[in-house]
Scaffold this active site. Structure first.
Site, PDB file in Angstrom:
ATOM      1  N   LYS A 159      29.216  40.102  37.912  1.00 45.18           N
ATOM      2  CA  LYS A 159      30.554  40.487  37.438  1.00 45.18           C
ATOM      3  C   LYS A 159      30.565  40.672  35.931  1.00 45.18           C
ATOM      4  O   LYS A 159      31.235  41.549  35.396  1.00 45.18           O
ATOM      5  CB  LYS A 159      31.564  39.416  37.852  1.00 45.18           C
ATOM      6  CG  LYS A 159      32.993  39.674  37.394  1.00 45.18           C
ATOM      7  CD  LYS A 159      33.934  38.660  38.025  1.00 45.18           C
ATOM      8  CE  LYS A 159      35.372  38.864  37.539  1.00 45.18           C
ATOM      9  NZ  LYS A 159      35.668  38.116  36.329  1.00 45.18           N
TER      10      LYS A 159
ATOM     11  N   HIS B 164      33.096  30.220  51.373  1.00 45.65           N
ATOM     12  CA  HIS B 164      33.565  31.283  50.497  1.00 45.65           C
ATOM     13  C   HIS B 164      34.371  32.283  51.316  1.00 45.65           C
ATOM     14  O   HIS B 164      33.937  32.727  52.381  1.00 45.65           O
ATOM     15  CB  HIS B 164      32.390  31.975  49.816  1.00 45.65           C
ATOM     16  CG  HIS B 164      31.831  31.178  48.683  1.00 45.65           C
ATOM     17  ND1 HIS B 164      31.581  29.835  48.780  1.00 45.65           N
ATOM     18  CD2 HIS B 164      31.500  31.540  47.418  1.00 45.65           C
ATOM     19  CE1 HIS B 164      31.098  29.404  47.622  1.00 45.65           C
ATOM     20  NE2 HIS B 164      31.042  30.422  46.778  1.00 45.65           N
TER      21      HIS B 164
END
Length: 932
Positions: A590, A155
């Site tokens: 999120k 990532h």
């Protein structure tokens, strides 16, 4: 932990001295490279920004007559007047301060670890507590089932180049060596440090090209090499000795800690990860595993000089050597003559030869030759069993428990594959591939027209059938062929490297049980699964990845439906009755905010525990946590200990991402500390948290309060997220559009076909942007509203009780407090006033109001006058960092303003300007020790 205040004071003084020392050396380097003018400019900007912060916070410590507005105006005017090259040097100087101070802090942490008594470590504490509270048998049971798996991912959150990180590590190594001031040793050390700093200054900190997945794999291997050969074997040796004090044994071939990787296996949204890339990375891992094994074998050869002229050896060992020599006629005759009476060296020489042959076989893609190379890790480990038995039978038990056990445990952990590779793909891709296979058969209803329930029924029946959808290799259209090809590649990898190389196939965006069955059917087509033949097998397992709040809430129904299907239940039985489920922290955060995300994940763990028990299986939870609080980050020990009772049964997986890897594993002592923390927490949680720590009444009351907090926090968070002007505000107030130019990782920052807006933006750039502008919204927004709602509902006493009694709640609040302390509304306001259109400023006011409310509610809950009052050393550290971080933020705003002016003019952006802008991004990341 026994740790005196005097020791803490001494260590803090050493840290301050080290930071001053490297700062002074950096200043001298700047003068050597650019003359005194740059150093003078650095100090001028630092003092100005420091004064602006003091004036903004009330002026109590302000040294000048200016208001905050006046000082900010001076800073803006100064920075706007700087030529581009000078601005670049200035921002590099501040960014380098953080690289050096971070190195000093790591050395400080290592010194702290070394001052602890040997019996005062995390593992010693865990072993002692379990043996004392639950008894040796429970401790033995936990050890027998211990399976802790950190999973390295690619990532894109590590903003620093390896070239810079390598030099930082070298600087840390030099700084860690104790020397006295005024001595020749100190002068030589300062010369070494100065040389490294000069090298760093002349090294480009920005990547010129985006790394490939293979580059990312090499980076992970860099860390794994050190962990697997240094930190882990020593830690397991110490664990074995601690257990022995209570009559408990760590089995010689046990691998309580294994590393995994997503690098080369994570296909979700990354078109660069193809079947060919996966194959290349697996071969790269094998080459390194063989190389490390050979190095360890060489160490043993130098140690095990035991001679049959003095002591005997087991006949079984001697017979195996005879067989080896027959199968390996090319061995050096001189070595055989020299070691003729040293059977352990002879055996190890044969093992080394077979390892070399194994590497050559895999590189050349030729067939396994029994007796000449190794097909699997267990075959290799069996050789150590012969060595151990013979040593014990001939008065060398200490050697068996020492040098031999150390090497054996290391190889048991990484085998022939170094790290187990997980494969991940989006659920829709499996349905596309299955649909093409099914529709070729001319079924009554096209696969794509089936409902989820119809698909589940169809796929369950298909999994139960021995008839494949396609009896011969075929080529599918579009991306479906690549999806199908991955399963064939997995089969080949298992044949080449053994059963441990790939164990789990992860289905991202799992919304229903049919999503998992679709992947299982494709695996059946590739020959990875055969449930009903004379030799049934399931060579891989399947893990649904639950990422959104909706999916988390449906988790129990999804897994219950899966395990209720007879064919899938048989598949799980063949995999040892273990069902893995991955929990996604980033997307749920999120979508719903930090408080709701954390609460829903906590509830999901409880539900999955109960569903697994209903079906007689164990659930292995895989926590997809990032480094920042906005992506599930926080102290590993607290996160593990905060899980619900009965969830841990000795098994856990968790991701280690980006900057977290370099922070945790760059130095051997830090690597060991982090591994100890993880093992200790899992051991304690498994043994001592099998039943609830709180009463039924407490859990019910706490849950009710959490629902109040979560609902109010979610509502407030969605008010911000659903605002139609938020995308424009986010892009204007953050440098998120520059992320792609940083060349951090191989994966695109937006999901494919996601269109415009924030919906398709991945969680990493979402957190990245807010962090760079010092707003850090994902780590705290909504929490204040949630706590206020609970307080106004009359739950103040309950909240205080939850802080005292409930590890989960205390951990969440602690992480939020840390994020609030790193948030800076004065600096964020500078971004907004300089870069954001006036009509969007109302969104900043909304963010600032929620920030002030959240700070007030956290302080009310903790009883602190200011954030982090209970952690004065950390608080002071962050305050000092601000003196160097704020100038970078001011420079970032100025450079971002210039970039946007050039964009508006329609001209091409000056490459030097873009470069300077990206260096500020690196600098803020280093200063906050977080990107995304």
């Amino acid at each position: 932990m026994v740790h005196t205040a005097h020791q803490d004071t001494d260590l803090a003084a050493e840290l301050r001295a080290d930071v001053r020392r490297v700062s002074t050396l950096l200043g001298e380097s700047l003068v050597r490279q650019h003359g005194p003018e740059l150093l003078q400019l650095v100090e001028q900007v630092r003092l100005l920004t420091k004064e602006s912060k003091e004036a903004a916070r009330g002026g109590a410590d302000a040294t000048g007559p200016w208001s905050a507005h006046d000082v900010v105006a001076q800073v803006r005017e100064l920075l706007a007047s700087l030529p581009l090259d000078q601005a670049t040097d200035l921002v590099r100087a501040f960014a380098f301060y953080f690289h050096l101070s971070n190195a000093a802090e790591q050395v400080h942490r290592v010194r702290g670890l070394r001052t602890r008594q040997e019996k005062d470590g995390w593992l010693a504490k865990a072993v002692s507590e379990i043996a004392g509270q639950a008894g040796p048998q429970v401790l033995q049971d936990v050890i027998n089932g211990l399976d802790v798996r950190p999973i390295f991912t690619a990532h894109p959150t590590e903003a620093s180049r390896r070239s810079v990180l390598d030099k930082v590590r070298k600087l840390s190594d030099v700084l860690a060596e104790p020397t006295a001031e005024g001595t020749s040793a100190r002068r030589r050390q300062d010369q070494q440090l100065a040389e490294i700093i000069d090298q760093m200054w002349q090294t480009d900190e920005l990547r010129q090209v985006r790394p490939t997945p293979v580059d990312e794999a090499r980076n992970a291997i860099y860390y794994l090499n050190s962990i697997l050969t240094d930190a882990m074997p020593e830690m397991l040796t110490d664990l074995s000795e601690l257990l022995a004090e209570h009559g408990v044994t760590l089995p010689a071939a046990a691998a309580p800690l294994k590393f995994g990787s997503w690098i080369g296996g994570d296909r979700d949204g990354n078109p660069n990860v193809t079947a060919a890339v996966t194959k290349e990375i697996l071969q790269l891992q094998n080459q390194n595993a063989v190389r490390i094994s050979i190095a360890l074998i060489d160490e043993l050869i130098s140690v095990l000089s035991n001679s049959t002229a003095l002591f005997g050896a087991d006949q079984e060992l001697l017979d195996s050597i005879t067989a080896d020599l027959k199968n390996l006629p090319g061995l050096d005759k001189r070595i055989l003559e020299l070691n003729a009476q040293e059977p352990y060296r002879l055996k190890l020489t044969c093992i080394k030869a077979k390892l070399i042959n194994t590497g050559r076989r895999i590189s050349a893609s030729t067939y396994h030759e029994p007796g000449r190379d190794y097909a699997t890790t267990p075959e290799l480990l069996a050789e150590f069993g012969l060595l151990e038995a013979s040593l014990r039978n001939h008065s060398a038990g200490l050697v068996a428990d020492g040098a031999l056990a150390r090497v054996r445990r290391a190889i048991a952990a990484f085998g022939l594959h170094l790290a187990t590779l997980d494969i991940r793909e989006h659920a829709d891709y499996h349905h596309d591939a299955v649909g093409q296979l099914v529709d070729r058969l001319g079924t009554e209803k096209a696969y794509g027209e089936l409902t989820r329930e119809e698909r589940f029924t169809f796929l369950g029946a298909e999994l139960a059938s021995r008839r494949p959808l396609s009896g011969h290799p075929i080529k599918l259209e579009g991306t479906a062929d690549g999806t199908y090809d991955v399963f064939r590649s997995i089969r080949q990898a298992l044949h080449t490297y053994g059963p441990d190389v790939v164990e789990t196939y992860i289905i991202s965006m799992t919304r229903g049980a049919d999503d998992v069955l679709a992947a299982a059917v494709l695996a059946r087509e590739a020959g990875l699964i055969d449930l009903f033949s004379g030799k049934p097998h399931a060579k891989i397992g399947f893990a649904p990845l639950l990422e959104t709040v909706e999916e988390l809430r449906a988790s129990a129904e999804i897994v219950d439906q899966l395990l209720s299907d007879p064919s899938y239940r048989e598949l799980v039985r063949l995999r040892g009755d273990i069902q893995e489920v991955m929990l996604g922290y980033s997307d749920s955060n999120k979508e719903s905010g930090v408080m709701t995300s954390q609460w829903e994940i906590h509830k999901t763990q409880r539900k999955l525990r109960d569903v697994a028990a209903k079906h007689g299986v164990r659930v292995r939870l895989f926590h997809g946590r990032g480094g920042s609080v906005g992506r599930g980050g926080g102290p590993t020990y607290d996160a593990i200990m905060a899980q619900p009772n009965g969830v841990l049964e000795g098994e856990i997986k968790f991701t280690e991402q980006g900057e977290v890897i370099s922070d945790k594993y760059s130095l051997p002592e830090l690597a060991r500390e982090n591994l100890e923390l993880s093992l200790a927490a899992v051991m304690q949680g498994s043994a001592l948290h099998r039943t609830p720590r709180t009463s039924d009444d407490e859990r019910e009351r706490y849950a009710n309060v959490m629902e109040t907090i979560s609902d109010a926090a979610f509502a407030r968070y969605r008010t911000l997220i659903d605002d139609p002007q938020l995308p424009a505000y986010f892009l204007a107030s953050t440098p998120v559009e520059q992320l792609g130019s940083l060349n951090i990782g191989s994966r695109p920052s937006k999901r494919p076909d996601s269109g415009a807006g924030l919906g398709g933006l991945r969680a990493i750039p979402w957190v990245f942007g807010w962090t760079q502008s010092r707003q850090i919204v994902p780590g705290w927004f909504g929490v204040g509203s949630g706590l206020k709602a609970a307080r106004e509902a009359g739950d103040t006493d309950q909240l205080l009780e939850m802080m005292d009694r409930w590890h989960f709640f205390r951990s969440v609040i602690s992480n939020v407090e840390m994020t609030l302390a790193k948030t800076d509304m004065e600096i964020a306001g500078h971004y907004v006033s300089s870069l954001v259109p006036e009509e969007l400023h109302r969104l900043f006011h909304m963010i600032r109001d929620e920030y002030e409310l959240t700070v007030a509610e956290i302080e009310r809950l903790t009883g602190e006058m200011e954030l982090l009052d209970a952690q004065p050393t950390l608080k002071r550290s962050l305050e000092i960092r601000d003196q160097y971080l704020d100038p970078i933020s001011y420079l970032q705003v100025e450079l971002l303003r210039r970039v946007r002016e050039e964009q508006l003019s329609g001209g091409e952006i000056d490459e030097r300007l873009q470069r300077a802008m990206l260096i500020t991004v690196n600098g803020v990341a280093a200063g906050l020790r977080n990107t995304g």
